[in-house]
Scaffold this active site. Structure first.
Site, PDB file in Angstrom:
ATOM      1  N   ASN A 266     -19.129  18.783  30.202  1.00  0.00           N
ATOM      2  CA  ASN A 266     -20.149  19.264  31.231  1.00  0.00           C
ATOM      3  C   ASN A 266     -19.351  20.278  31.863  1.00  0.00           C
ATOM      4  O   ASN A 266     -18.361  20.256  32.664  1.00  0.00           O
ATOM      5  CB  ASN A 266     -20.199  18.044  32.135  1.00  0.00           C
ATOM      6  CG  ASN A 266     -20.913  18.269  33.451  1.00  0.00           C
ATOM      7  OD1 ASN A 266     -21.585  19.486  33.464  1.00  0.00           O
ATOM      8  ND2 ASN A 266     -20.992  17.598  34.390  1.00  0.00           N
TER       9      ASN A 266
ATOM     10  N   LYS B 257     -20.532  22.083  34.095  1.00  0.00           N
ATOM     11  CA  LYS B 257     -21.161  22.171  35.718  1.00  0.00           C
ATOM     12  C   LYS B 257     -21.352  23.643  36.008  1.00  0.00           C
ATOM     13  O   LYS B 257     -21.914  24.352  35.227  1.00  0.00           O
ATOM     14  CB  LYS B 257     -19.976  21.824  36.700  1.00  0.00           C
ATOM     15  CG  LYS B 257     -19.327  20.260  36.117  1.00  0.00           C
ATOM     16  CD  LYS B 257     -18.321  19.802  37.158  1.00  0.00           C
ATOM     17  CE  LYS B 257     -17.819  18.534  36.751  1.00  0.00           C
ATOM     18  NZ  LYS B 257     -17.227  17.701  37.621  1.00  0.00           N
TER      19      LYS B 257
ATOM     20  N   HIS C 111     -25.876  12.156  37.352  1.00  0.00           N
ATOM     21  CA  HIS C 111     -24.665  12.602  37.462  1.00  0.00           C
ATOM     22  C   HIS C 111     -24.195  12.572  39.103  1.00  0.00           C
ATOM     23  O   HIS C 111     -25.041  12.778  40.143  1.00  0.00           O
ATOM     24  CB  HIS C 111     -24.241  14.116  36.888  1.00  0.00           C
ATOM     25  CG  HIS C 111     -22.913  14.388  37.172  1.00  0.00           C
ATOM     26  ND1 HIS C 111     -21.989  14.516  38.119  1.00  0.00           N
ATOM     27  CD2 HIS C 111     -21.821  14.405  36.092  1.00  0.00           C
ATOM     28  CE1 HIS C 111     -20.691  14.799  37.707  1.00  0.00           C
ATOM     29  NE2 HIS C 111     -20.828  14.702  36.617  1.00  0.00           N
TER      30      HIS C 111
ATOM     31  N   GLU D 152     -22.584  13.984  41.184  1.00  0.00           N
ATOM     32  CA  GLU D 152     -22.850  15.495  41.966  1.00  0.00           C
ATOM     33  C   GLU D 152     -24.412  15.605  42.057  1.00  0.00           C
ATOM     34  O   GLU D 152     -24.716  16.226  43.095  1.00  0.00           O
ATOM     35  CB  GLU D 152     -22.118  16.636  41.130  1.00  0.00           C
ATOM     36  CG  GLU D 152     -20.630  16.605  41.251  1.00  0.00           C
ATOM     37  CD  GLU D 152     -19.925  17.109  40.126  1.00  0.00           C
ATOM     38  OE1 GLU D 152     -20.517  17.949  39.309  1.00  0.00           O
ATOM     39  OE2 GLU D 152     -18.512  16.721  39.817  1.00  0.00           O
TER      40      GLU D 152
ATOM     41  N   GLU E 184     -18.755   6.652  34.998  1.00  0.00           N
ATOM     42  CA  GLU E 184     -17.813   7.824  35.860  1.00  0.00           C
ATOM     43  C   GLU E 184     -17.677   7.391  37.265  1.00  0.00           C
ATOM     44  O   GLU E 184     -18.380   7.730  38.047  1.00  0.00           O
ATOM     45  CB  GLU E 184     -18.502   8.942  35.952  1.00  0.00           C
ATOM     46  CG  GLU E 184     -19.194   9.851  34.315  1.00  0.00           C
ATOM     47  CD  GLU E 184     -19.337  11.063  34.666  1.00  0.00           C
ATOM     48  OE1 GLU E 184     -18.301  11.984  33.940  1.00  0.00           O
ATOM     49  OE2 GLU E 184     -20.209  11.737  35.134  1.00  0.00           O
TER      50      GLU E 184
ATOM     51  N   GLY F   8     -13.056  15.081  38.859  1.00  0.00           N
ATOM     52  CA  GLY F   8     -12.182  16.403  39.183  1.00  0.00           C
ATOM     53  C   GLY F   8     -11.253  16.151  40.175  1.00  0.00           C
ATOM     54  O   GLY F   8     -10.663  17.148  40.790  1.00  0.00           O
TER      55      GLY F   8
ATOM     56  N   SER G 265     -11.817  12.787  35.064  1.00  0.00           N
ATOM     57  CA  SER G 265     -10.213  13.497  34.576  1.00  0.00           C
ATOM     58  C   SER G 265      -9.806  13.059  33.512  1.00  0.00           C
ATOM     59  O   SER G 265      -8.474  12.651  33.402  1.00  0.00           O
ATOM     60  CB  SER G 265      -9.382  13.123  35.696  1.00  0.00           C
ATOM     61  OG  SER G 265      -9.900  13.556  36.977  1.00  0.00           O
TER      62      SER G 265
HETATM   63  C1  PEP Z   1     -17.983  15.179  35.037  1.00  0.00           C
HETATM   64  O1  PEP Z   1     -18.166  16.116  35.781  1.00  0.00           O
HETATM   65  O2  PEP Z   1     -18.550  14.429  34.609  1.00  0.00           O
HETATM   66  C2  PEP Z   1     -16.428  14.901  34.742  1.00  0.00           C
HETATM   67  C3  PEP Z   1     -16.094  13.578  34.421  1.00  0.00           C
HETATM   68  O3  PEP Z   1     -15.715  16.051  35.386  1.00  0.00           O
HETATM   69  P1  PEP Z   1     -14.011  16.010  35.307  1.00  0.00           P
HETATM   70  O4  PEP Z   1     -13.716  15.571  33.897  1.00  0.00           O
HETATM   71  O5  PEP Z   1     -13.600  17.227  35.623  1.00  0.00           O
HETATM   72  O6  PEP Z   1     -13.319  14.738  35.958  1.00  0.00           O
END
Ligand code: PEP
Length: 247
Positions: A9, A11, A93, A95, A165, A171, A209
């Protein structure tokens, strides 16, 4: 035997130049036969990426409209994504939920819009830090998932991918321990089993992460079928370490 999915992803990152480089670098990647690899660019670039992606790379969208068409400024419909050869779309998601007011109700409509066009919905769920610290992780994830599963035909549940998640891990550099993530994935699979006999085949990905150092241990858990990768998908060298962990 479930495959291991590694979905990137991007973003709000990358532009035409860095994408050209990324696609060039990806030519060196050997996708293991048991893996499904994909990437979700910013929407304006996704058609270009889909047109130039090698066979072993699925191209996805980070978002989709819940509407089919009409006076909805700024939106992109599921049919348009399908027309642009998009294979999967993230939905719900954290975000999108946090910054763009996406509710469980909207998420449910988006999943159904995707199902009508044959695009794979990657349904994201996960608890916030406060919810985690107050022991509400399972109840939060349960309500996020039931809000969708209650409105999806039983035969369509088999077409979903779920991404667990934990918001506190996205992040932040904080990764859920493999044991904790496994517990949550097992919980999710049992929940899906209430809706469909295909729950044992359902890909449930971990996100938060995930990187080349922790992917192997996470993916080794019985109910973790790969990862949804943010930061570590931006460079092919980092992404490839995670793809390698799928072997
Ligand atoms: C995500 O945006 O779905 C995500 C898991 O980001 P990151 O790997 O940067 O934590």
């Amino acid at each position: 035997m479930r495959k291991t999915w590694v979905l990137g992803n991007w973003k709000l990152n990358n532009d035409s130049q860095s994408i050209r480089q990324w696609l060039e670098d990806f030519q060196q990647v050997e996708v293991p036969s048991n893996a499904v690899v994909g990437v979700a660019p910013v929407s304006i670039y996704s058609q270009h990426v889909a047109a130039h992606a090698p066979q072993n790379l699925l191209v996805g969208s980070q978002n989709v409209s819940q509407f089919d068409g009409g006076a909805y400024t700024g939106e992109v419909s599921a049919a348009m994504l399908s027309d642009a050869k998009i294979a999967f779309s993230l939905v719900g998601h954290s975000e999108r939920r946090m910054y763009f007011g996406e509710t469980n109700e909207i998420t449910k409509d988006k999943v159904n819009a995707l199902l009508q066009t044959g695009i794979i919905p990657v349904l994201c769920c996960g608890e916030s830090q406060v919810q985690y610290e107050t022991g509400k992780s399972q109840s939060v994830v349960e309500s996020q998932l039931r809000a969708v599963l209650d409105h999806v035909a039983a035969e369509d549940v088999a077409k979903l991918v779920i991404a667990y998640e934990p918001v506190w891990a996205i992040g932040t550099g904080l990764t859920a321990t493999p044991e904790y993530a496994q517990q949550m994935h097992q919980f999710i699979r049992a929940l899906v089993a209430e809706y469909s006999s295909s729950a044992s085949d359902l890909p449930i990905l971990y996100g938060g992460s995930c990187n080349g150092s922790n992917a192997k241990e996470l993916f080794a858990q019985a109910d973790i079928d790969g990862g949804l990768i943010g930061g570590a998908s931006l460079k092919v060298s980092d992404f490839n370490k995670i793809i390698e962990a799928a072997r």
